[in-house]
Design an enzyme around this catalytic site. Structure first.
Site, PDB file in Angstrom:
ATOM      1  CG  MET A   1      -1.949  -1.074   1.247  1.00 33.63           C
ATOM      2  SD  MET A   1      -3.146  -0.879  -0.059  1.00 33.63           S
ATOM      3  CE  MET A   1      -3.887   0.665   0.404  1.00 33.63           C
ATOM      4  CG  LEU A 390      -0.519  -7.165  -8.105  1.00 35.77           C
ATOM      5  CD1 LEU A 390      -0.714  -7.967  -9.381  1.00 35.77           C
ATOM      6  CD2 LEU A 390       0.590  -7.770  -7.258  1.00 35.77           C
ATOM      7  CD  GLU A 391       1.161   0.013  -4.056  1.00 34.17           C
ATOM      8  OE1 GLU A 391       2.260   0.584  -3.908  1.00 34.17           O
ATOM      9  OE2 GLU A 391       0.257   0.043  -3.207  1.00 34.17           O
ATOM     10  CG  HIS A 392       6.133  -3.166  -7.838  1.00 33.57           C
ATOM     11  ND1 HIS A 392       7.018  -2.139  -7.649  1.00 33.57           N
ATOM     12  CD2 HIS A 392       5.741  -3.542  -6.604  1.00 33.57           C
ATOM     13  CE1 HIS A 392       7.187  -1.922  -6.360  1.00 33.57           C
ATOM     14  NE2 HIS A 392       6.411  -2.762  -5.711  1.00 33.57           N
ATOM     15  CD  GLN A 449      -2.840   2.313  -3.011  1.00 34.73           C
ATOM     16  OE1 GLN A 449      -1.867   2.902  -2.539  1.00 34.73           O
ATOM     17  NE2 GLN A 449      -2.731   1.118  -3.571  1.00 34.73           N
TER      18      GLN A 449
END
Length: 565
Positions: A1, A390-392, A449
């Site tokens: 996060m 997933l942030e990549h 977010q």
């Protein structure tokens, strides 16, 4: 996060050093002859440290945690001392011995020197529960005594040892005193259930080295610890369970009976998500926020995302490792908390990703590995679904395949949420947005977010800064006009100023944004062209940071969400 919110336990250097010592892990030796005995003395540390010698005062006898009996060894490495505890045992020449011990905690080593042949050792990295180490050695032609030892590793946490055994021919010192038959176990309780399994847990019994589980009066399995999961059961059926304690002296009487009922089969065994829902991420680690068990999560939260699953060496595959820092006595207790939350109408889901999480799903094989492993976690723990955080970078083609395969396994009751960053939802051409639209028929909510991003474009192509009603409403408008149903849109914000690096907004701003989107009131300079009364609600990182701030966020935003039109 968020870059400040996730920690990983350090193991690299210690593991490299351990490998560098040349230690090898050996399999369990063959079955010993009937005449063999345990030649170690005070093997369960019931008499403190009698017969044992620990370097630099590093050892202590403790009453908790124990594997069996009432005592165990706690050894604490410090400085250049690795907390080595030794005992000299009497052995026979030209004989084979099986060396074993139960260990827990920091890096733990078990070995023997002075064997007259080849000295042996085995080890294990940090473990949150008891784990048995086993190796074997053969004595030389003139060997009558051997030094057995345990030790930890430099700079790591304390380790615990219990129930040491050096099993083989009596070398003249006699066996360790025989234990007495253990007492009857108490505290037997039912934990989580599925349509085919019931988990059980009970209180440890002094002197016990194992336990037997009985179903409807028949022994069905054995356990080394204080929990077990009985599988292969019929759906929607009640079973009675008892447990006994065992050691080399015999088996205790059966415990009091408890009844567990398996859940019914069907496409929707999970509680329904309310029309307007509050989502909160629960931290499976300690980063300075209030440490919570799931049972402590505030009642305002309808969806609880357990953060996070871990990836494996197999692309797409995920596992879950309960962090000891959270304070659960056993995994069974954690599963019982999930079951309790579900009974209260809450959805508990497993979150995949986070700021440091990197699960690669970019092929048919990895998509299948994800679906299979995620469904296995749902079955094992009782999770109601998954959260994609997933942030990549993601591949929409294969992530879509993975989610559809998972949905086919889990049924229509699966909860599917997403938590993209703002940049991931600026256009329907982004991989995240394409995935959300591709799984729209099985998607519960996208909680974007709205933080750690700086200024962004709204749906009117104007730039808005974090921290305002306009930032929340104008960016939500992109999703609402881009094809998501209002019920699939939620506002994700930090629970406190410490929850994220930037983007915290007062709960009143969140409430105003919700009113603007659903009722057309309390807007800022941006006002949507229409209202969206079906908007799902709001999300926060995290329930722990919320608790740290006195539950101010959930107490303010939760009732407001639940009272939306």
């Amino acid at each position: 996060m968020d870059p400040t919110t996730r920690v990983r336990r350090w193991i690299g250097s210690a593991l490299a050093l351990a490998v560098g010592t040349g230690l090898t892990i050996m399999g369990t030796a063959g079955t010993a002859q009937a005449a063999d005995v345990n030649v170690a003395k005070n093997s369960g540390f019931e008499s403190g440290l009698a017969n044992w010698s620990c370097s630099a005062g590093s050892g202590a006898a403790v009453s908790s945690p124990v594997h069996g009996g009432a005592g165990a060894l706690k050894a604490t490495p410090a400085g250049l001392d690795n907390a080595r505890c030794t005992q000299t045992v009497a052995v026979k020449p030209n004989s084979t011995y099986t060396l074993s011990a139960w260990v827990q905690g920091g890096y733990a080593y078990l070995g023997a020197t002075g064997t007259g042949t080849t000295d042996v050792s085995t080890w294990t990295p940090d473990s949150s529960g008891w784990k048995q180490l086993t190796t074997s050695f053969r004595t030389g032609a003139s060997t009558t005594s051997v030094n057995v030892y345990t030790h930890g590793w430099y700079g790591t946490s304390p380790y615990f040892v219990d129930d040491v055994s050096v099993f083989g021919p009596d070398g003249g010192g006699g066996p360790d005193p025989d234990p007495v038959v253990p007492a009857t176990p108490a505290g037997l309780a039912v934990g989580s259930v599925t349509s085919s399994s019931v988990s059980l847990n009970w209180t440890a019994v002094s002197g016990a080295t194992g336990y037997n589980v009985y179903r409807d009066g028949t022994k069905v399995q054995s356990a080394s610890g204080t929990s077990a999961t009985v599988t292969g059961l019929a759906a929607n059926t009640s079973y009675s369970f008892q447990v006994t304690a065992t050691n080399t002296a015999g088996e205790s009487a059966k415990s009091a009976t408890v009844t567990g009922r398996t859940s019914p089969t069907g496409p929707n065994p999970n509680p329904s998500v309310p029309k307007h829902a509050l989502t909160g991420y629960w931290q499976n680690f300690n980063n300075g926020a209030t440490v919570q068990k799931l049972r402590d999560v505030q009642s305002q939260y309808d969806i609880i995302a357990v953060s996070f699953a871990d990836s494996t060496a197999t692309p797409g595959q995920i596992v879950f490792n309960l962090d000891p820092a959270v304070g659960y006595a056993s995994v069974a207790d954690f599963k019982a908390d999930i079951a309790a939350k579900k009974s209260a109408g809450k959805s508990v889901i497993i979150s995949v990703g986070g700021e440091k999480g990197n699960v690669t799903i970019n092929s048919d094989a990895s998509a299948t590995a994800f679906a299979d492993s995620a469904y296995a976690l749902m079955q094992e723990y009782g999770f109601s679904g998954v959260d994609i955080d997933l942030e990549h970078g993601i591949n929409s083609t294969y992530l879509t395949k993975a989610l559809r395969q998972l949905s086919a396994k889990a049924g229509s009751g699966m909860v599917l949420t997403m938590a993209p960053q703002t940049i991931d939802m600026q256009s329907t051409n982004t991989e995240y947005f394409k995935t959300a639209l591709a799984v729209k028929d099985i998607l519960t909510v996208v909680n974007m977010q709205y933080y750690n991003s700086g200024s962004m474009l709204g749906c009117d192509q104007r730039v808005y800064s974090q921290g305002s009603v306009d930032f929340l409403t104008a960016l939500a408008c992109i999703q609402l006009e881009g094809g998501l149903d209002p019920s699939q849109v939620g506002l994700g914000v930090p629970a406190s100023t410490r929850g994220a690096g930037s983007g915290y907004v007062d709960p009143q701003i969140v409430k105003n944004a919700l009113d603007c989107l659903t009722r057309g009131t309390n807007c800022g300079s941006f006002k949507p062209s229409k209202t969206y009364p079906g908007l799902r609600g709001a999300m926060t990182w995290s329930t722990n940071w919320d608790a740290t701030a006195g539950n101010a966020w959930s107490n303010a935003v939760g009732p407001h969400v639940h009272n939306l039109p």
